[in-house]
Enzyme design. Structure first.
Site, PDB file in Angstrom:
ATOM      1  N   ARG A  60     -11.812   2.209  -5.163  1.00  0.00           N
ATOM      2  CA  ARG A  60     -10.656   2.788  -5.848  1.00  0.00           C
ATOM      3  C   ARG A  60      -9.952   1.707  -6.660  1.00  0.00           C
ATOM      4  NH1 ARG A  60      -6.148   6.838  -3.730  1.00  0.00           N
ATOM      5  NH2 ARG A  60      -7.848   7.611  -2.472  1.00  0.00           N
TER       6      ARG A  60
ATOM      7  N   ASP B 121     -15.172   2.885   9.739  1.00  0.00           N
ATOM      8  CA  ASP B 121     -14.781   1.908  10.771  1.00  0.00           C
ATOM      9  C   ASP B 121     -15.274   2.333  12.143  1.00  0.00           C
ATOM     10  OD1 ASP B 121     -13.576   0.039   9.198  1.00  0.00           O
ATOM     11  OD2 ASP B 121     -11.539   0.788   9.485  1.00  0.00           O
TER      12      ASP B 121
ATOM     13  N   THR C  86      -5.260   2.298 -11.409  1.00  0.00           N
ATOM     14  CA  THR C  86      -5.359   3.722 -11.790  1.00  0.00           C
ATOM     15  C   THR C  86      -5.549   4.633 -10.575  1.00  0.00           C
ATOM     16  OG1 THR C  86      -7.757   3.674 -11.987  1.00  0.00           O
ATOM     17  CG2 THR C  86      -6.501   3.052 -13.949  1.00  0.00           C
TER      18      THR C  86
ATOM     19  N   ASP D 102     -10.827   6.730  10.600  1.00  0.00           N
ATOM     20  CA  ASP D 102     -11.666   6.168   9.538  1.00  0.00           C
ATOM     21  C   ASP D 102     -13.121   6.240   9.981  1.00  0.00           C
ATOM     22  OD1 ASP D 102     -13.240   4.201   8.028  1.00  0.00           O
ATOM     23  OD2 ASP D 102     -11.322   3.710   7.102  1.00  0.00           O
TER      24      ASP D 102
END
Ligand code: URA
Length: 209
Positions: A104, A203, A108, A200
Site C-alpha cells: 500500500r 502473521d 495515496t 492478521d
C-alpha cells in the site's frame, strides 16, 4: 453484479471457528487453513466439465467420467494467500500457481504491484484468486485488474472471511467476478481489521506476530 457465495459446508464452518480462536498457534492454524482451502477447492470446482472415458476395472470394461482437462491457475495474493495454496494444489495438482505481491503506497493508500509471476497462458486459464481476508477489497480489486490486464477472462475470488465493505468494492469494480467466502463478517474496525475476523492472517500463518 459479482455473485457472492458463502460456502456453508459444516466442516468449513467448524474449522473456520477453530482458526478464529486467538489461542490457536501457527502449527494448528496452518493445518486448518490448508484443510479449509481444500474443502473450498472442492466447492469451487463443482462446475468443471467431465468427459466420458473407457476404462478397465479388475472386473470389466466400463465407460466412466474424468475431468475434461480445463486449464486452471491458482493465484495467491502475497503473503497470506500462500497459506491457501497447498490445499488447492493437493486437490487440483495440474493447476499452475501464480503469485501477486502488492503493497500500500503510504501517500495515496492505493495498492502498488511489487511482484507478479503468472503462467504465460493466463488468457486460456480459469483463474482462482486466493487471499484469506477480503477486508477493504483494495488488494483484491488491484490483483483482479492486473489479471485482466494480462488477458484473464474468467476469475473467481476465494477468501476465508469477507467484510461487506470488501464485497461491495469488488462488486463495484469487477461486477463480472464470482466471490466465494466461508463467512461474511460484520465489518471493519478503525484499523481495517475484519470484525470478528481472525486477526492478521499472514502473521498467524507464519508465526510472525
Ligand atoms: N488482513 C488480515 O489479515 N486480517 C484482517 O482482519 C484484515 C486484513
Amino acid at each position: 453484479m459479482a455473485k457472492l457465495q458463502i460456502l456453508d459446508h459444516p466442516l468449513i464452518q467448524h474449522k473456520l471457528s477453530l482458526i478464529r480462536q486467538k489461542d490457536k498457534g501457527a502449527k494448528e492454524f496452518r493445518e486448518l487453513v490448508e484443510e479449509i482451502a481444500m474443502l473450498m477447492a472442492y466447492e469451487v470446482t463443482r462446475h468443471l466439465p467431465l468427459k466420458e472415458v473407457e476404462i478397465e476395472t479388475p472386473v470389466t470394461t466400463a465407460t466412466t467420467k474424468m475431468l475434461e482437462g480445463k486449464k486452471l491457475a491458482v493465484v495467491a495474493i502475497l503473503r497470506a494467500g500462500l497459506g491457501m495454496v497447498n490445499g488447492f494444489v493437493k486437490l487440483i495438482p495440474a493447476a499452475r500457481v501464480g503469485h501477486i505481491g502488492l503493497y500500500r503506497d503510504p501517500d495515496t493508500l492505493e495498492p502498488v504491484e511489487y511482484f507478479s509471476k503468472l503462467p504465460q497462458d493466463v488468457p486460456e486459464r480459469e483463474i482462482i484468486l486466493i487471499d484469506p481476508m477480503l477486508a477493504t477489497g483494495g488488494s483484491a480489486s488491484a490483483a483482479i485488474s492486473l489479471l485482466k490486464n494480462k488477458g484473464a477472462r474468467l476469475i473467481k475470488l476465494v477468501v476465508l472471511v469477507a467484510a461487506p465493505e470488501g464485497v461491495e468494492r469488488i462488486q463495484k469494480d469487477h461486477p463480472d467476478i464470482e466471490i466465494y467466502t466461508a463467512a461474511l463478517d460484520q465489518g471493519l474496525n478503525d484499523h481495517a481489521y475484519i470484525v470478528p475476523g481472525l486477526g492478521d492472517a499472514g502473521d498467524r500463518f507464519f508465526g510472525t506476530k
